[in-house]
Structures are given as structure tokens and as C-alpha cells.
Design a protein around this motif. Structure first.
Motif, PDB file in Angstrom:
ATOM      1  N   TYR A   1       0.861  -0.934  -0.282  1.00  0.00           N
ATOM      2  CA  TYR A   1       0.272  -0.357   0.066  1.00  0.00           C
ATOM      3  C   TYR A   1       0.698   1.122   0.292  1.00  0.00           C
ATOM      4  CZ  TYR A   1      -3.987  -2.894   0.844  1.00  0.00           C
ATOM      5  OH  TYR A   1      -4.751  -3.818   1.117  1.00  0.00           O
ATOM      6  N   ASP A   2       0.870   2.002  -0.855  1.00  0.00           N
ATOM      7  CA  ASP A   2       0.807   3.585  -0.388  1.00  0.00           C
ATOM      8  C   ASP A   2       1.253   4.365   0.374  1.00  0.00           C
ATOM      9  OD1 ASP A   2      -1.745   4.308  -0.223  1.00  0.00           O
ATOM     10  OD2 ASP A   2      -1.520   5.684  -2.031  1.00  0.00           O
ATOM     11  N   TYR A   3       0.799   4.250   1.726  1.00  0.00           N
ATOM     12  CA  TYR A   3       0.663   4.974   2.826  1.00  0.00           C
ATOM     13  C   TYR A   3       1.975   3.409   3.744  1.00  0.00           C
ATOM     14  CZ  TYR A   3      -2.893   0.547   4.252  1.00  0.00           C
ATOM     15  OH  TYR A   3      -3.582  -0.621   4.571  1.00  0.00           O
ATOM     16  N   MET A   4       2.117   2.558   3.248  1.00  0.00           N
ATOM     17  CA  MET A   4       2.927   1.390   4.199  1.00  0.00           C
ATOM     18  C   MET A   4       4.282   2.179   4.680  1.00  0.00           C
ATOM     19  SD  MET A   4       2.604  -1.917   3.378  1.00  0.00           S
ATOM     20  CE  MET A   4       3.231  -2.535   4.198  1.00  0.00           C
ATOM     21  N   LYS A   5       5.045   2.842   5.732  1.00  0.00           N
ATOM     22  CA  LYS A   5       5.970   2.408   5.819  1.00  0.00           C
ATOM     23  C   LYS A   5       7.112   2.202   5.445  1.00  0.00           C
ATOM     24  CE  LYS A   5       5.315   6.549   8.597  1.00  0.00           C
ATOM     25  NZ  LYS A   5       5.779   8.101   8.207  1.00  0.00           N
ATOM     26  N   ILE A   6       8.597   2.480   5.222  1.00  0.00           N
ATOM     27  CA  ILE A   6       9.404   1.188   4.455  1.00  0.00           C
ATOM     28  C   ILE A   6       9.834   0.669   5.470  1.00  0.00           C
ATOM     29  CG2 ILE A   6      12.131   2.488   3.690  1.00  0.00           C
ATOM     30  CD1 ILE A   6       9.636   3.343   1.506  1.00  0.00           C
ATOM     31  N   HIS A   7      10.398   1.060   6.721  1.00  0.00           N
ATOM     32  CA  HIS A   7      10.835   0.187   8.131  1.00  0.00           C
ATOM     33  C   HIS A   7       9.734  -0.963   7.905  1.00  0.00           C
ATOM     34  CE1 HIS A   7       7.664   0.600  11.121  1.00  0.00           C
ATOM     35  NE2 HIS A   7       7.624   2.032  10.920  1.00  0.00           N
ATOM     36  N   ARG A   8       8.610  -0.580   7.493  1.00  0.00           N
ATOM     37  CA  ARG A   8       7.212  -2.338   7.421  1.00  0.00           C
ATOM     38  C   ARG A   8       7.905  -3.120   6.338  1.00  0.00           C
ATOM     39  NH1 ARG A   8       5.741  -5.683  10.716  1.00  0.00           N
ATOM     40  NH2 ARG A   8       3.479  -6.215   9.996  1.00  0.00           N
ATOM     41  N   ILE A   9       8.094  -2.671   5.684  1.00  0.00           N
ATOM     42  CA  ILE A   9       8.290  -3.481   4.154  1.00  0.00           C
ATOM     43  C   ILE A   9       9.451  -3.811   4.764  1.00  0.00           C
ATOM     44  CG2 ILE A   9       9.142  -3.429   2.111  1.00  0.00           C
ATOM     45  CD1 ILE A   9       7.684  -0.319   1.401  1.00  0.00           C
ATOM     46  N   ILE A  10      10.869  -3.280   5.133  1.00  0.00           N
ATOM     47  CA  ILE A  10      11.598  -4.271   4.896  1.00  0.00           C
ATOM     48  C   ILE A  10      11.795  -5.549   5.963  1.00  0.00           C
ATOM     49  CG2 ILE A  10      13.812  -3.550   6.215  1.00  0.00           C
ATOM     50  CD1 ILE A  10      14.356  -0.807   5.407  1.00  0.00           C
ATOM     51  N   GLU A  11      10.968  -5.048   7.478  1.00  0.00           N
ATOM     52  CA  GLU A  11      10.393  -5.952   8.622  1.00  0.00           C
ATOM     53  C   GLU A  11      10.185  -6.916   7.345  1.00  0.00           C
ATOM     54  OE1 GLU A  11       8.044  -3.954  11.318  1.00  0.00           O
ATOM     55  OE2 GLU A  11       9.934  -2.682  11.973  1.00  0.00           O
ATOM     56  N   LEU A  12       9.060  -6.964   7.272  1.00  0.00           N
ATOM     57  CA  LEU A  12       8.112  -7.688   6.288  1.00  0.00           C
ATOM     58  C   LEU A  12       9.350  -9.074   5.370  1.00  0.00           C
ATOM     59  CD1 LEU A  12       4.696  -6.219   6.122  1.00  0.00           C
ATOM     60  CD2 LEU A  12       5.423  -8.006   7.610  1.00  0.00           C
ATOM     61  N   LEU A  13       9.634  -7.906   4.193  1.00  0.00           N
ATOM     62  CA  LEU A  13      10.279  -8.674   3.432  1.00  0.00           C
ATOM     63  C   LEU A  13      11.682  -9.641   3.806  1.00  0.00           C
ATOM     64  CD1 LEU A  13      10.555  -9.296   0.562  1.00  0.00           C
ATOM     65  CD2 LEU A  13      11.850  -7.357   0.042  1.00  0.00           C
ATOM     66  N   SER A  14      12.434  -9.378   5.005  1.00  0.00           N
ATOM     67  CA  SER A  14      13.231  -9.485   5.446  1.00  0.00           C
ATOM     68  C   SER A  14      12.507 -11.704   6.353  1.00  0.00           C
ATOM     69  CB  SER A  14      13.921  -8.894   6.530  1.00  0.00           C
ATOM     70  OG  SER A  14      14.502  -7.325   5.810  1.00  0.00           O
ATOM     71  N   GLN A  15      11.285 -10.919   6.765  1.00  0.00           N
ATOM     72  CA  GLN A  15      10.729 -12.322   7.216  1.00  0.00           C
ATOM     73  C   GLN A  15      10.755 -13.239   6.207  1.00  0.00           C
ATOM     74  OE1 GLN A  15      11.390 -12.357  10.372  1.00  0.00           O
ATOM     75  NE2 GLN A  15      10.233 -14.478  10.791  1.00  0.00           N
ATOM     76  N   TYR A  16      10.377 -12.476   5.564  1.00  0.00           N
ATOM     77  CA  TYR A  16       9.960 -13.584   4.415  1.00  0.00           C
ATOM     78  C   TYR A  16      11.260 -14.586   3.447  1.00  0.00           C
ATOM     79  CZ  TYR A  16       7.570 -15.732   0.067  1.00  0.00           C
ATOM     80  OH  TYR A  16       7.674 -16.353  -0.845  1.00  0.00           O
ATOM     81  N   VAL A  17      12.326 -13.369   3.645  1.00  0.00           N
ATOM     82  CA  VAL A  17      13.330 -14.101   2.969  1.00  0.00           C
ATOM     83  C   VAL A  17      13.916 -15.047   3.790  1.00  0.00           C
ATOM     84  CG1 VAL A  17      15.003 -13.328   1.545  1.00  0.00           C
ATOM     85  CG2 VAL A  17      13.753 -11.877   1.392  1.00  0.00           C
TER      86      VAL A  17
END
Length: 82
Positions: free
Chosen positions: A22-38
Motif C-alpha cells: 500500500y502507498d501508505y506503508m512505511k519503508i521500515h515495515r516493508i523492510i521488516e516483512l520482506l526480511s522475515q519472508y526472505v
């Protein structure tokens, strides 16, 4: 509120991912989610680290405290998770 398609390269795993955010998501949240997934899908080859950063395709570090739209990220933007 709209969704944006991102292409994210992860040099540590040698893989690329396409994700919708979502365009309102904070960059740090994307980093957290993607890091966990990877980390979960790489069978231990990639470890979650508090110092992980997200960069644009030119190597500029994105501010983790701003939103996707505030960072000027649009559909098909290529980013790097380091």
C-alpha cells in the motif's frame, strides 16, 4: 489508498521478489516483512538484521520513517534490500 508493485532484489540470496504494498506503508515495515519472508524461504541463507536497509536502484538509502508515497515510489520501482 492504492497498491504499488515493487521489484526488490536481495543480493544476499541472489533472488528478486515482486510484492504489492500500500502507498501508505512505511519503508521500515516493508523492510521488516520482506526480511522475515526472505529469511524463512532461504533456509537460513539470509538472516534478519536490525541494520537492513532498502535502497533505490541507484544505491540511495530510503528513509525508513517515511511512507512509500512520500519516498516517491511508483509501480514497477526497483529496490534493493541490503
Amino acid at each position: 489508498m492504492s497498491k504499488i508493485l515493487l521489484e526488490i532484489s536481495v543480493p544476499a540470496s541472489g533472488k528478486k521478489y515482486e510484492i504489492l504494498v500500500y502507498d501508505y506503508m512505511k519503508i521500515h515495515r516493508i523492510i521488516e516483512l520482506l526480511s522475515q519472508y526472505v529469511s524463512e524461504t532461504s533456509h537460513g541463507l539470509y538472516n534478519v538484521d536490525k541494520e537492513t536497509i532498502l535502497c533505490d536502484s541507484e544505491g540511495g538509502v530510503l528513509n525508513p520513517n517515511i511512507s512509500v508515497s512520500e519516498a516517491g515510489i511508483i509501480n514497477s520501482t526497483q529496490l534493493i534490500l541490503i
